[in-house]
Write a protein that holds these residues in place. Sequence first.
Motif, PDB file in Angstrom:
ATOM      1  N   ILE A 148       0.846  -1.207   0.000  1.00  0.00           N
ATOM      2  CA  ILE A 148       0.000   0.000   0.000  1.00  0.00           C
ATOM      3  C   ILE A 148       0.880   1.256   0.000  1.00  0.00           C
ATOM      4  O   ILE A 148       0.619   2.201  -0.744  1.00  0.00           O
ATOM      5  CB  ILE A 148      -0.974  -0.002   1.208  1.00  0.00           C
ATOM      6  N   ILE A 149       1.931   1.247   0.798  1.00  0.00           N
ATOM      7  CA  ILE A 149       2.837   2.406   0.823  1.00  0.00           C
ATOM      8  C   ILE A 149       3.456   2.623  -0.557  1.00  0.00           C
ATOM      9  O   ILE A 149       3.477   3.730  -1.084  1.00  0.00           O
ATOM     10  CB  ILE A 149       3.946   2.234   1.897  1.00  0.00           C
ATOM     11  N   ALA A 152       0.777   3.898  -2.964  1.00  0.00           N
ATOM     12  CA  ALA A 152       0.390   5.271  -2.629  1.00  0.00           C
ATOM     13  C   ALA A 152       1.457   6.244  -3.117  1.00  0.00           C
ATOM     14  O   ALA A 152       1.166   7.292  -3.679  1.00  0.00           O
ATOM     15  CB  ALA A 152       0.186   5.428  -1.125  1.00  0.00           C
ATOM     16  N   ARG A 153       2.721   5.881  -2.929  1.00  0.00           N
ATOM     17  CA  ARG A 153       3.803   6.780  -3.359  1.00  0.00           C
ATOM     18  C   ARG A 153       3.817   6.971  -4.857  1.00  0.00           C
ATOM     19  O   ARG A 153       3.926   8.087  -5.350  1.00  0.00           O
ATOM     20  CB  ARG A 153       5.158   6.212  -2.931  1.00  0.00           C
ATOM     21  N   GLY A 156       0.824   8.981  -6.051  1.00  0.00           N
ATOM     22  CA  GLY A 156       0.633  10.309  -5.489  1.00  0.00           C
ATOM     23  C   GLY A 156       1.660  11.330  -5.893  1.00  0.00           C
ATOM     24  O   GLY A 156       2.197  11.334  -7.003  1.00  0.00           O
ATOM     25  N   SER A 157       1.913  12.192  -4.946  1.00  0.00           N
ATOM     26  CA  SER A 157       2.662  13.412  -5.175  1.00  0.00           C
ATOM     27  C   SER A 157       4.066  13.186  -5.721  1.00  0.00           C
ATOM     28  O   SER A 157       4.557  13.969  -6.514  1.00  0.00           O
ATOM     29  CB  SER A 157       2.759  14.156  -3.862  1.00  0.00           C
ATOM     30  N   GLN A 158       4.720  12.105  -5.291  1.00  0.00           N
ATOM     31  CA  GLN A 158       6.090  11.940  -5.765  1.00  0.00           C
ATOM     32  C   GLN A 158       6.162  11.199  -7.090  1.00  0.00           C
ATOM     33  O   GLN A 158       7.210  11.078  -7.684  1.00  0.00           O
ATOM     34  CB  GLN A 158       6.938  11.171  -4.728  1.00  0.00           C
ATOM     35  N   ILE A 161       1.705  11.868 -10.513  1.00  0.00           N
ATOM     36  CA  ILE A 161       1.170  13.232 -10.574  1.00  0.00           C
ATOM     37  C   ILE A 161       2.232  14.201 -11.091  1.00  0.00           C
ATOM     38  O   ILE A 161       1.954  15.040 -11.931  1.00  0.00           O
ATOM     39  CB  ILE A 161       0.675  13.698  -9.185  1.00  0.00           C
ATOM     40  N   SER A 162       3.472  14.055 -10.596  1.00  0.00           N
ATOM     41  CA  SER A 162       4.457  15.018 -11.070  1.00  0.00           C
ATOM     42  C   SER A 162       4.845  14.718 -12.518  1.00  0.00           C
ATOM     43  O   SER A 162       5.174  15.623 -13.277  1.00  0.00           O
ATOM     44  CB  SER A 162       5.639  15.128 -10.111  1.00  0.00           C
TER      45      SER A 162
END
Lengths: 271, 271
Positions: A148-149, A152-153, A156-158, A161-162
């Motif tokens: 999950i970690i 999620a990483r 997500g933001s790192q 998305i970037s």
Amino acid sequence: LSPSSYNKAMMVMNQSYWDSIHADVETHLREAIHVRPPLSVYEPMHHLALETPQNTAPALCAAACELVGGHRDQAMAAAAALHLMHAATYTHGHLPLTDRSKPMITHHAYGPNIELLIGDAIIPFGFELLSMSDDSARDISDRVLRVIIEIARVTGSQGIISGQYHEIQYDESKNNHDLELIKRISEKKEGELHECGAKCGAILGGGNEDEVEKLRKFGFYVGMVKGMLHRGDKSDEILMREVEELKSLALDQLTGFNATKVEAFANLVGS
Amino acid sequence: LSPSSYNKAMMVMNQSYWDSIHADVETHLREAIHVRPPLSVYEPMHHLALETPQNTAPALCAAACELVGGHRDQAMAAAAALHLMHAATYTHGHLPLTDRSKPMITHHAYGPNIELLIGDAIIPFGFELLSMSDDSARDISDRVLRVIIEIARVTGSQGIISGQYHEIQYDESKNNHDLELIKRISEKKEGELHECGAKCGAILGGGNEDEVEKLRKFGFYVGMVKGMLHRGDKSDEILMREVEELKSLALDQLTGFNATKVEAFANLVGS
């Protein structure tokens, strides 16, 4: 068998290996998102998730699980979650916003409002599938939480998305030969997504830290190759040289694994 | 102390209890989303997450954890995740889409593209915080996974998203006195969010199943009261009678808990 017909037979066999994994991921997804009430939510969710073109990262997750000695079923929830994250990104990436000059695809089955909300709903749904895959009888909570970690990483933001942020800049600039930008987008999108897929599969299959690390790197190089070939100009010699180097780095990671299973992995980088 | 000054002192004490919890949630959020590279992602994420008005559901999560005998720190990651889910919904709810007639708030610090992408990044970030809160020394993986499932459900397809879907219909219809629609939206938005907050806090604080269930119901009734008072017309007698019934149902759930701690909870429904 002559060497060339042997190679041909191997290619067919490897192709059918990936086809069978893709088919299993799709079956798992269809069952997980079967249309149920509220129909206003599940119907577009089912549609958008299954209409999104399949990506190799979920398949790599299931295959990595098998390569370290697990059963692909152990990685199916993670593979489905990876596809869902990719589907959410894909849906939102094609959303007509007031500050985007033009819609990027012409046919939308649902309006922007629905596509926005369903994209939002798909992300937690992926995490729900993942956390429900915990099996108390097998005491795998730690593996599931680790996965999950990772997911999620990368979602997500790192991560994606970037990449998406840079991609929008790239699409709007007319300079489609900026190799550094192509590499940065490919790293954040395909690179990290495949890295995550392979790593999660290895974790769920019970691989040791060395195996997890090798498969993580393998996934990253494979994703980079895919992203660069997708975005770059194949007549650009510098780009193609870098792609060849990445392929060779990917293959290096496969030493030490079961030789027959490794064939299909090598096939993924076109070797 | 006269009864009225006693009541006043209790109100101040209860208020400062909630204030201290809100402050702790905010501190936890500020630390979790401190601005770091890539700035293009973390700066708007920090801004949007902290600009979103606080909601009582995260505070209820931390308070429920204490009520069952836990320490509020055990629930801080879940409280922060709940705020982040609420912030993502809030941000996307105010996004100017081509099929939305008008922007719902006038000031946006970032363009729609950024608000879309950052909203997308906030959701997995919440799950990342949650899964990292697992503490192998305390063997709480099962509790953390249970909370992830709860939060995924309430954030996703069965929860807020379908509430938001109905709310957009409601905002666009001119019939602002449709009590059934007000109830359905309040159920899906504030009701389930507070239900989830209270339940997750009770799980993380180590409450038994009976305590978890009572706090779950308490949270649901509190959320319904908040949603109905927020959306409905307070001069509507039928609505106000239903609100009073919900308050009384909420208070019923508090029997059996530590009497001094229960005061602050009763305060939440204005009793």
